[in-house]
Design an enzyme around this catalytic site. Structure first.
Site, PDB file in Angstrom:
ATOM      1  N   LYS A 139       7.569  -0.695  -0.024  1.00  0.00           N
ATOM      2  CA  LYS A 139       9.179  -0.859  -0.786  1.00  0.00           C
ATOM      3  C   LYS A 139       9.826  -1.552  -0.041  1.00  0.00           C
ATOM      4  CE  LYS A 139      11.561   2.305  -3.621  1.00  0.00           C
ATOM      5  NZ  LYS A 139      11.496   1.882  -4.885  1.00  0.00           N
ATOM      6  N   TYR A 199      13.729   0.104   1.246  1.00  0.00           N
ATOM      7  CA  TYR A 199      14.638   0.971   0.804  1.00  0.00           C
ATOM      8  C   TYR A 199      14.053   2.112   0.018  1.00  0.00           C
ATOM      9  CZ  TYR A 199      13.437  -0.745  -4.046  1.00  0.00           C
ATOM     10  OH  TYR A 199      12.672  -0.952  -5.220  1.00  0.00           O
ATOM     11  N   GLU A 245       1.546  -2.269 -12.539  1.00  0.00           N
ATOM     12  CA  GLU A 245       2.439  -1.147 -12.832  1.00  0.00           C
ATOM     13  C   GLU A 245       3.589  -1.781 -13.354  1.00  0.00           C
ATOM     14  OE1 GLU A 245       4.123  -0.174  -8.951  1.00  0.00           O
ATOM     15  OE2 GLU A 245       3.765  -2.039  -8.078  1.00  0.00           O
ATOM     16  N   LEU A 259       2.834   0.198  -5.900  1.00  0.00           N
ATOM     17  CA  LEU A 259       3.683   1.085  -5.046  1.00  0.00           C
ATOM     18  C   LEU A 259       3.231   2.527  -5.348  1.00  0.00           C
ATOM     19  CD1 LEU A 259       6.195   1.292  -3.088  1.00  0.00           C
ATOM     20  CD2 LEU A 259       7.355   2.152  -5.081  1.00  0.00           C
TER      21      LEU A 259
END
Ligand code: PLP
Length: 287
Positions: free
Chosen positions: A149, A33, A182, A207
């Site tokens: 992702k 996505y 993250e 990411l």
């Protein structure tokens, strides 16, 4: 005005939009996505979002459902049909539907494509940015390909829920060596003495945020020095400033980490400067 959702070639009223019960996104999280910010009716950083989508598809060997230009058209058309001025655009592509089987379906099976655009009130986002957010740290229990992702977001949901229960708005994941990877849905940053901005280097464990990349260009333009390296929660807690980046938040100040105030407990000057200038660094596409 009723909301319109794009599903597999059709623009449908929200209540009528749906996908197959045996969609592989639903059964195996076999999909990817993107989330783009919509600002003044335009997509922010459309090109790098499309590039990352292409990469995510390629990494999972999901054939693109259509050309990237056609997908970008769907995205803009979804924004246009919903008359979204300021909001978010969500695009999901899965490997498609078929009798539940771990093996990939034959290549003729169509990928599933869903695109949703929704407006949002910028005032509440700005109010949050004025205050700053709290973060809770948690072990990073995700798989080793967080650079893709995918819609496999259960660890992020668990972490965000744990954070929410403690009054925090984001979770920061900690790797097995004690370093922040993250946020659950953002990249993590600190500002140390001397005003250097620090964020973890790109590798398969995080990411590659589009907002992160845009901000790095902005740092250069602002003459702010950057170091890409890991940092621990203890370093973040004693940093001058901390913030997160994502398409949803752009630059969002972090004022508490695991209960400890960062700096004076208010959004710091470098973070505020970067937030206020962010859209000068980013590219907006005409809708
Ligand atoms: N890291 C993770 C795990 C995310 O889910 C996101 C956004 O959803 C980001 C980083 C930030 O990426 P971007 O700036 O492209 O929104």
């Amino acid at each position: 005005m009723s909301r319109i959702v794009y599903v597999n070639g059709r623009y449908l009223p929200y209540a009528q939009a749906g996908v197959h019960v045996e969609d592989r996104g639903f059964q195996f999280a076999d999909g990817v996505y993107e989330v783009c910010e919509v600002r003044s009716g335009c997509l922010v950083d459309e090109e790098p979002h499309m590039a990352r989508l292409g990469r995510s598809l390629a990494e999972l060997a999901i054939p693109p459902p259509m050309s990237m230009a056609a997908l970008a058209h769907v995205m803009r058309e979804t924004v246009r049909r919903n008359r979204v001025r300021d909001g978010l655009l969500y695009l999901q592509v899965t490997r498609g539907a078929g009798p539940r089987d771990f093996a990939y379906p034959p290549p003729e099976v169509e990928r599933t494509v869903v695109c949703i655009a929704r407006p949002r009130a910028l005032e509440s986002l700005e109010a949050q940015a004025t205050q700053g957010i709290a973060v809770k740290s948690l072990p990073d229990i995700r798989w080793r390909r967080s650079d893709i992702k995918t819609v496999m977001l259960l660890p992020a949901c668990l972490a965000k829920e744990a954070a929410r229960k403690e009054g925090a708005q984001e979770a920061w994941f900690i790797d097995s060596d004690g370093f922040v990877t993250e946020g659950a849905s953002s990249n993590a940053w600190i500002v140390v003495d001397g005003g250097t901005v620090i964020t973890r280097q790109i590798a398969p464990d995080i990411l590659a945020g589009v907002t992160r990349a845009t901000l790095i260009e902005g740092l250069t333009r602002q003459g702010i020095s950057l170091m890409e390296r890991p940092f621990r929660i203890s370093e973040a807690q004693s940093a001058r400033e901390a913030f997160i980046t994502s398409a949803t938040n752009t630059v969002m100040p972090v004022v508490r980490i695991d209960g400890a105030a960062i700096g004076d407990g208010k959004p710091g000057p470098i973070t505020r400067q970067l937030r206020s200038k962010f859209h000068q660094f980013a590219a907006t596409s005409v809708g």
